[in-house]
Design an enzyme around this catalytic site. Structure first.
Site, PDB file in Angstrom:
ATOM      1  N   HIS A  59       0.839  -1.202   0.000  1.00  0.00           N
ATOM      2  CA  HIS A  59       0.000   0.000   0.000  1.00  0.00           C
ATOM      3  C   HIS A  59       0.878   1.258   0.000  1.00  0.00           C
ATOM      4  O   HIS A  59       0.627   2.204  -0.744  1.00  0.00           O
ATOM      5  CB  HIS A  59      -0.884   0.061   1.251  1.00  0.00           C
ATOM      6  N   LYS A  84     -16.491  -7.141   5.229  1.00  0.00           N
ATOM      7  CA  LYS A  84     -15.605  -7.978   6.052  1.00  0.00           C
ATOM      8  C   LYS A  84     -15.611  -7.392   7.470  1.00  0.00           C
ATOM      9  O   LYS A  84     -15.791  -6.197   7.635  1.00  0.00           O
ATOM     10  CB  LYS A  84     -14.169  -7.917   5.540  1.00  0.00           C
ATOM     11  N   ARG A 136      -2.019  -6.058  -8.364  1.00  0.00           N
ATOM     12  CA  ARG A 136      -0.920  -6.965  -8.019  1.00  0.00           C
ATOM     13  C   ARG A 136      -0.726  -8.038  -9.077  1.00  0.00           C
ATOM     14  O   ARG A 136       0.367  -8.316  -9.503  1.00  0.00           O
ATOM     15  CB  ARG A 136      -1.207  -7.649  -6.671  1.00  0.00           C
ATOM     16  N   SER A 182      -2.956  -7.571   3.029  1.00  0.00           N
ATOM     17  CA  SER A 182      -3.221  -7.395   4.465  1.00  0.00           C
ATOM     18  C   SER A 182      -3.602  -8.720   5.097  1.00  0.00           C
ATOM     19  O   SER A 182      -3.237  -9.006   6.244  1.00  0.00           O
ATOM     20  CB  SER A 182      -4.355  -6.388   4.674  1.00  0.00           C
TER      21      SER A 182
HETATM   22  P1  ADP Z   1      -9.759  -3.581  -0.586  1.00  0.00           P
HETATM   23  O1  ADP Z   1     -10.459  -4.223   0.566  1.00  0.00           O
HETATM   24  O2  ADP Z   1     -10.494  -2.434  -1.196  1.00  0.00           O
HETATM   25  O3  ADP Z   1      -9.209  -4.532  -1.623  1.00  0.00           O
HETATM   26  P2  ADP Z   1      -7.097  -3.265   0.379  1.00  0.00           P
HETATM   27  O4  ADP Z   1      -6.739  -2.503   1.589  1.00  0.00           O
HETATM   28  O5  ADP Z   1      -6.882  -4.740   0.410  1.00  0.00           O
HETATM   29  O6  ADP Z   1      -8.556  -2.858   0.113  1.00  0.00           O
HETATM   30  O7  ADP Z   1      -6.335  -2.697  -0.890  1.00  0.00           O
HETATM   31  C1  ADP Z   1      -6.509  -1.360  -1.305  1.00  0.00           C
HETATM   32  C2  ADP Z   1      -5.881  -1.193  -2.664  1.00  0.00           C
HETATM   33  O8  ADP Z   1      -4.481  -1.446  -2.558  1.00  0.00           O
HETATM   34  C3  ADP Z   1      -6.394  -2.107  -3.767  1.00  0.00           C
HETATM   35  O9  ADP Z   1      -6.376  -1.388  -4.972  1.00  0.00           O
HETATM   36  C4  ADP Z   1      -5.370  -3.203  -3.812  1.00  0.00           C
HETATM   37  O10 ADP Z   1      -5.311  -3.816  -5.090  1.00  0.00           O
HETATM   38  C5  ADP Z   1      -4.110  -2.424  -3.514  1.00  0.00           C
HETATM   39  N1  ADP Z   1      -3.070  -3.273  -2.950  1.00  0.00           N
HETATM   40  C6  ADP Z   1      -3.174  -4.106  -1.902  1.00  0.00           C
HETATM   41  N2  ADP Z   1      -2.005  -4.731  -1.662  1.00  0.00           N
HETATM   42  C7  ADP Z   1      -1.129  -4.280  -2.590  1.00  0.00           C
HETATM   43  C8  ADP Z   1       0.242  -4.565  -2.914  1.00  0.00           C
HETATM   44  N3  ADP Z   1       0.944  -5.462  -2.234  1.00  0.00           N
HETATM   45  N4  ADP Z   1       0.812  -3.904  -3.944  1.00  0.00           N
HETATM   46  C9  ADP Z   1       0.077  -3.017  -4.649  1.00  0.00           C
HETATM   47  N5  ADP Z   1      -1.217  -2.715  -4.418  1.00  0.00           N
HETATM   48  C10 ADP Z   1      -1.814  -3.331  -3.405  1.00  0.00           C
END
Ligand code: ADP
Length: 163
Positions: free
Chosen positions: A17, A41, A90, A128
């Site tokens: 992130h 969630k 990703r 996460s």
């Molecule tokens: P959501 O529940 O909306 O998927 P996340 O917190 O999991 O929220 O992710 C928010 C954003 O960050 C999404 O666009 C996700 O694809 C991106 N993201 C999550 N992990 C990574 C990573 N390791 N590298 C790049 N982008 C990421």
């Protein structure tokens, strides 16, 4: 003025992130990180905790602010005068869901476009949920999350175990 919104659950914020935050903050004038409040969630961290973590890790990026939101992302974007949504991609597995989301948001508000940043290969595997799983079993998460939040993640699991 280009105002972008980077929405997500950030439960908790990872180095993946943070990489997207740093890179997208260079592409817009103002970047608002939108922390989703009413995720279907049930999150590990409260929205206040997730906002606080993000504030800590973005302290030295001047054009980034953190806010929580609930409801439709396009409504939040409109309220903030933002016309760019930032999302990270990703792997190909992210693509189908993200495409649907971006097209739906554009249909709901044609003034809003989604900008995708591909992940830094170093963090392509990182999520996460992986971090939560590792921390839950007492594994090392130092290489996955910003150093200032490592202890808070372990503390959360210790607290859960003690009740
Ligand atoms: P959501 O529940 O909306 O998927 P996340 O917190 O999991 O929220 O992710 C928010 C954003 O960050 C999404 O666009 C996700 O694809 C991106 N993201 C999550 N992990 C990574 C990573 N390791 N590298 C790049 N982008 C990421």
């Amino acid at each position: 003025m280009r105002i972008g919104i980077y929405p997500g659950s950030f439960d908790p914020v990872t180095l993946g992130h943070l990489d997207i935050i740093i890179r997208s903050a260079r592409l817009v004038d103002q970047l608002i990180i939108g922390v989703l409040k009413n995720s279907s969630k049930s999150p590990l961290f409260t929205v206040e905790e997730r906002v606080e973590f993000l504030k800590q890790v973005t302290l030295d990026i001047p054009n980034v602010t953190i806010e929580s939101y609930h409801g439709l992302l396009v409504d939040f974007a409109q309220e903030k005068n933002a016309n760019i949504i930032v999302r990270g991609l990703r792997a190909i597995t992210d693509f189908e869901y993200e495409l649907q989301l971006a097209q739906t948001n554009h249909k709901l508000n044609p003034n809003v476009d989604t900008m995708f940043l591909t992940t830094n290969v170093e963090y392509a595997y990182l999520s996460s949920s992986t971090v939560r799983e590792i921390a839950n079993y007492g594994g090392k998460i130092e290489q996955f999350v910003p150093s200032c939040i490592v202890q808070s993640v372990y503390d959360k699991y210790n607290k859960i175990r003690s009740v």
